[in-house]
Design a protein around this motif. Structure first.
Motif, PDB file in Angstrom:
ATOM      1  N   ALA A 204       0.838  -1.208   0.000  1.00  0.00           N
ATOM      2  CA  ALA A 204       0.000   0.000   0.000  1.00  0.00           C
ATOM      3  C   ALA A 204       0.868   1.252   0.000  1.00  0.00           C
ATOM      4  O   ALA A 204       0.564   2.238  -0.686  1.00  0.00           O
ATOM      5  CB  ALA A 204      -0.928  -0.011   1.209  1.00  0.00           C
ATOM      6  N   TYR A 205       1.956   1.215   0.761  1.00  0.00           N
ATOM      7  CA  TYR A 205       2.841   2.381   0.874  1.00  0.00           C
ATOM      8  C   TYR A 205       3.524   2.691  -0.457  1.00  0.00           C
ATOM      9  O   TYR A 205       3.447   3.821  -0.959  1.00  0.00           O
ATOM     10  CB  TYR A 205       3.882   2.119   1.961  1.00  0.00           C
ATOM     11  N   PHE A 206       4.158   1.685  -1.057  1.00  0.00           N
ATOM     12  CA  PHE A 206       4.946   1.943  -2.260  1.00  0.00           C
ATOM     13  C   PHE A 206       4.071   2.130  -3.499  1.00  0.00           C
ATOM     14  O   PHE A 206       4.338   3.011  -4.316  1.00  0.00           O
ATOM     15  CB  PHE A 206       5.954   0.812  -2.479  1.00  0.00           C
ATOM     16  N   VAL A 207       3.035   1.334  -3.641  1.00  0.00           N
ATOM     17  CA  VAL A 207       2.149   1.493  -4.804  1.00  0.00           C
ATOM     18  C   VAL A 207       1.376   2.799  -4.693  1.00  0.00           C
ATOM     19  O   VAL A 207       1.208   3.525  -5.683  1.00  0.00           O
ATOM     20  CB  VAL A 207       1.195   0.292  -4.920  1.00  0.00           C
ATOM     21  N   GLY A 208       0.907   3.117  -3.484  1.00  0.00           N
ATOM     22  CA  GLY A 208       0.187   4.378  -3.312  1.00  0.00           C
ATOM     23  C   GLY A 208       1.045   5.591  -3.618  1.00  0.00           C
ATOM     24  O   GLY A 208       0.581   6.562  -4.225  1.00  0.00           O
ATOM     25  N   ARG A 209       2.319   5.548  -3.226  1.00  0.00           N
ATOM     26  CA  ARG A 209       3.229   6.664  -3.498  1.00  0.00           C
ATOM     27  C   ARG A 209       3.575   6.785  -4.971  1.00  0.00           C
ATOM     28  O   ARG A 209       3.777   7.886  -5.479  1.00  0.00           O
ATOM     29  CB  ARG A 209       4.520   6.498  -2.685  1.00  0.00           C
ATOM     30  N   SER A 210       3.653   5.660  -5.664  1.00  0.00           N
ATOM     31  CA  SER A 210       4.125   5.681  -7.051  1.00  0.00           C
ATOM     32  C   SER A 210       3.008   5.916  -8.063  1.00  0.00           C
ATOM     33  O   SER A 210       3.159   6.738  -8.977  1.00  0.00           O
ATOM     34  CB  SER A 210       4.858   4.375  -7.378  1.00  0.00           C
ATOM     35  N   ILE A 211       1.886   5.219  -7.924  1.00  0.00           N
ATOM     36  CA  ILE A 211       0.833   5.345  -8.940  1.00  0.00           C
ATOM     37  C   ILE A 211      -0.520   5.722  -8.346  1.00  0.00           C
ATOM     38  O   ILE A 211      -1.522   5.761  -9.069  1.00  0.00           O
ATOM     39  CB  ILE A 211       0.689   4.036  -9.743  1.00  0.00           C
ATOM     40  N   GLY A 212      -0.592   5.962  -7.047  1.00  0.00           N
ATOM     41  CA  GLY A 212      -1.867   6.308  -6.425  1.00  0.00           C
ATOM     42  C   GLY A 212      -2.419   7.631  -6.925  1.00  0.00           C
ATOM     43  O   GLY A 212      -1.715   8.646  -6.919  1.00  0.00           O
ATOM     44  N   PRO A 218      -9.713  11.472   1.884  1.00  0.00           N
ATOM     45  CA  PRO A 218      -8.839  12.645   1.958  1.00  0.00           C
ATOM     46  C   PRO A 218      -8.982  13.456   3.237  1.00  0.00           C
ATOM     47  O   PRO A 218      -8.024  14.067   3.696  1.00  0.00           O
ATOM     48  CB  PRO A 218      -9.252  13.467   0.730  1.00  0.00           C
ATOM     49  N   SER A 219     -10.160  13.462   3.835  1.00  0.00           N
ATOM     50  CA  SER A 219     -10.342  14.238   5.067  1.00  0.00           C
ATOM     51  C   SER A 219      -9.698  13.561   6.269  1.00  0.00           C
ATOM     52  O   SER A 219      -9.423  14.212   7.267  1.00  0.00           O
ATOM     53  CB  SER A 219     -11.829  14.459   5.333  1.00  0.00           C
ATOM     54  N   ILE A 220      -9.458  12.258   6.170  1.00  0.00           N
ATOM     55  CA  ILE A 220      -8.858  11.507   7.276  1.00  0.00           C
ATOM     56  C   ILE A 220      -7.388  11.247   7.031  1.00  0.00           C
ATOM     57  O   ILE A 220      -6.539  11.482   7.892  1.00  0.00           O
ATOM     58  CB  ILE A 220      -9.607  10.178   7.490  1.00  0.00           C
ATOM     59  N   SER A 221      -7.071  10.731   5.850  1.00  0.00           N
ATOM     60  CA  SER A 221      -5.687  10.388   5.504  1.00  0.00           C
ATOM     61  C   SER A 221      -5.433  10.791   4.058  1.00  0.00           C
ATOM     62  O   SER A 221      -5.768  10.044   3.132  1.00  0.00           O
ATOM     63  CB  SER A 221      -5.451   8.883   5.692  1.00  0.00           C
ATOM     64  N   PRO A 222      -4.854  11.976   3.837  1.00  0.00           N
ATOM     65  CA  PRO A 222      -4.719  12.520   2.473  1.00  0.00           C
ATOM     66  C   PRO A 222      -3.840  11.693   1.544  1.00  0.00           C
ATOM     67  O   PRO A 222      -3.925  11.858   0.331  1.00  0.00           O
ATOM     68  CB  PRO A 222      -4.091  13.901   2.718  1.00  0.00           C
ATOM     69  N   LYS A 223      -3.003  10.812   2.067  1.00  0.00           N
ATOM     70  CA  LYS A 223      -2.074  10.069   1.216  1.00  0.00           C
ATOM     71  C   LYS A 223      -2.547   8.655   0.876  1.00  0.00           C
ATOM     72  O   LYS A 223      -1.914   7.978   0.070  1.00  0.00           O
ATOM     73  CB  LYS A 223      -0.705   9.987   1.893  1.00  0.00           C
ATOM     74  N   LYS A 224      -3.638   8.202   1.464  1.00  0.00           N
ATOM     75  CA  LYS A 224      -4.112   6.856   1.178  1.00  0.00           C
ATOM     76  C   LYS A 224      -4.981   6.866  -0.080  1.00  0.00           C
ATOM     77  O   LYS A 224      -5.890   7.687  -0.205  1.00  0.00           O
ATOM     78  CB  LYS A 224      -4.897   6.309   2.368  1.00  0.00           C
ATOM     79  N   THR A 225      -4.686   5.930  -0.964  1.00  0.00           N
ATOM     80  CA  THR A 225      -5.393   5.876  -2.246  1.00  0.00           C
ATOM     81  C   THR A 225      -6.027   4.507  -2.442  1.00  0.00           C
ATOM     82  O   THR A 225      -5.635   3.520  -1.810  1.00  0.00           O
ATOM     83  CB  THR A 225      -4.424   6.144  -3.404  1.00  0.00           C
ATOM     84  N   TRP A 226      -6.994   4.462  -3.361  1.00  0.00           N
ATOM     85  CA  TRP A 226      -7.626   3.197  -3.685  1.00  0.00           C
ATOM     86  C   TRP A 226      -6.658   2.266  -4.402  1.00  0.00           C
ATOM     87  O   TRP A 226      -6.755   1.039  -4.261  1.00  0.00           O
ATOM     88  CB  TRP A 226      -8.858   3.436  -4.543  1.00  0.00           C
ATOM     89  N   ALA A 288      -7.243  -4.651   8.753  1.00  0.00           N
ATOM     90  CA  ALA A 288      -5.983  -3.936   8.955  1.00  0.00           C
ATOM     91  C   ALA A 288      -6.042  -2.535   8.350  1.00  0.00           C
ATOM     92  O   ALA A 288      -5.579  -1.563   8.965  1.00  0.00           O
ATOM     93  CB  ALA A 288      -4.834  -4.730   8.343  1.00  0.00           C
ATOM     94  N   GLN A 289      -6.609  -2.418   7.161  1.00  0.00           N
ATOM     95  CA  GLN A 289      -6.704  -1.097   6.537  1.00  0.00           C
ATOM     96  C   GLN A 289      -7.661  -0.188   7.309  1.00  0.00           C
ATOM     97  O   GLN A 289      -7.417   1.022   7.415  1.00  0.00           O
ATOM     98  CB  GLN A 289      -7.141  -1.244   5.083  1.00  0.00           C
ATOM     99  N   LEU A 290      -8.735  -0.751   7.847  1.00  0.00           N
ATOM    100  CA  LEU A 290      -9.634   0.045   8.681  1.00  0.00           C
ATOM    101  C   LEU A 290      -8.930   0.501   9.956  1.00  0.00           C
ATOM    102  O   LEU A 290      -9.128   1.629  10.422  1.00  0.00           O
ATOM    103  CB  LEU A 290     -10.878  -0.772   9.030  1.00  0.00           C
ATOM    104  N   GLY A 291      -8.112  -0.384  10.526  1.00  0.00           N
ATOM    105  CA  GLY A 291      -7.355  -0.010  11.718  1.00  0.00           C
ATOM    106  C   GLY A 291      -6.420   1.154  11.453  1.00  0.00           C
ATOM    107  O   GLY A 291      -6.267   2.058  12.301  1.00  0.00           O
ATOM    108  N   ASP A 292      -5.804   1.150  10.297  1.00  0.00           N
ATOM    109  CA  ASP A 292      -4.921   2.253   9.915  1.00  0.00           C
ATOM    110  C   ASP A 292      -5.705   3.547   9.764  1.00  0.00           C
ATOM    111  O   ASP A 292      -5.264   4.625  10.208  1.00  0.00           O
ATOM    112  CB  ASP A 292      -4.221   1.888   8.599  1.00  0.00           C
TER     113      ASP A 292
END
Length: 341
Positions: A204-212, A218-226, A288-292
């Motif tokens: 999630a970290y590397f794929v989200g940073r590269s192609i997310g 966005p209101s909770i976690s601006p860097k998390k992508t589908w 796990a993703q909900l926990g994050d």
């Protein structure tokens, strides 16, 4: 809206010219852009270095440590996490009951360290269920009674509520991890849980940073992508399939290496069919993703980026185990159901 055409190098231009154009479009100077890149790279190095040091230690503890030692380590991690959480509650105007919370949690893990019924998974699970239910039931009574001693009555209920939530949010899931180790194939299932959660987090970290591109919340976690969430799910399912498909040779290798006892591996007819395993893996990843996201909600409300700074590159202890706090109960309930059958 007119499509933005990326800048191209003209004859006689070099890479520095292109950097200046990109930086200008981003409204930053080339020096600021370079400094940001160096800071991101250094943060990534710290993140990797911390993982390289901690992961082997965690795996050895999970696989080989006796249950009392595992309970002590889990208690230390839990107390550090609760310390960070109670500090976050102060940002919401709550004056927490620190020492009563620490003592209550410490007593809970002391009971786990006694290792009651360790040789009988059914007895161990039954004892833990009764202890868990009793602790959860008396926690509000204990903390509200202590809060009655405060001079400012308006601060009593919020403080007690924060302590109860800290116990149920952090201590109970960590206690479930310890009790899971007491069950048949407990070490294997703990290994499965950790690897599934870690694989999902890394991808999630590397794929989200590269192609997310498409933001999840966005209101909770601006860097998390589908895109990152999808990569996390695929990685977790892949790791779960590999672990259970090769459970017998993996367990045999760990047994030969002296990292597990025979009761802690997955051998022969103990191996479940793949369909329930895949469904469980998907459920663990979603949890796990909900926990994050839940931890991000708490931090966003508190106005902080990280819960602490104890782990270089990772932030605080709560930042590191937030996914496990939601995933651990899911796997524990599944394992407890298997034992009760």
């Amino acid at each position: 809206m007119q499509q933005q055409i990326p800048p191209r190098l003209k004859p006689g231009w070099n890479d520095n010219d292109l950097c200046r154009i990109v930086a200008a479009r981003l409204e930053v100077t080339p020096f600021q852009s370079a400094a940001h890149s160096r800071a991101s790279f250094n943060s990534l190095l710290k993140r990797i270095a911390t993982a390289v040091v901690l992961i082997p230690i965690v795996l050895v503890l999970v696989l080989r440590a006796p249950v009392p030692l595992l309970a002590v380590v889990a208690a230390v991690v839990t107390l550090l996490t609760i310390h960070e959480f109670l500090k976050l509650t102060e940002s919401f105007g709550v004056q927490p009951l620190r020492w009563p919370t620490y003592l209550f949690v410490g007593f809970f893990f002391l009971l786990l360290a006694l290792d009651a019924g360790s040789d009988k998974p059914l007895l161990s699970t039954a004892i833990f269920i009764y202890a868990l239910g009793f602790a959860a039931a008396i926690a509000p009574f204990v903390f509200l009674t202590i809060a009655m001693r405060r001079e400012q009555m308006s601060s009593g209920y919020p403080a007690a509520a924060a302590s109860v939530f800290a116990f149920t949010y952090v201590a109970l899931p960590m206690g479930m991890l310890v009790q899971l180790r007491q069950q048949w194939a407990g070490a294997f299932y703990l290994l499965y849980l950790l690897l599934v959660v870690w694989a999902g987090d890394i991808f999630a970290y590397f794929v989200g940073r590269s192609i997310g591109r498409h933001l999840m919340a966005p209101s909770i976690s601006p860097k998390k992508t589908w895109e990152g969430a999808a990569a996390s799910l695929v990685a977790s399912v892949g790791v779960g399939w590999l672990l259970f498909n090769y459970a017998l040779p993996l367990s045999s290798a760990l047994l030969r290496a002296g990292l597990i006892e025979r009761r802690d591996g997955l051998f022969g007819l103990e191996k479940p069919t793949m369909l329930p395993v895949m469904l469980m893996t998907v459920t663990l990843n979603v949890a796990a993703q909900l926990g994050d996201l839940v931890e991000s909600l708490i931090k966003r409300g508190a106005g902080v980026k990280d819960s602490g700074a104890i782990l270089p590159g990772h932030g605080g202890m709560l930042d590191r185990i937030d996914a496990l706090l939601f995933a651990a109960p899911v796997l524990w309930y599944y394992a407890a159901w298997r034992v009760m059958q």
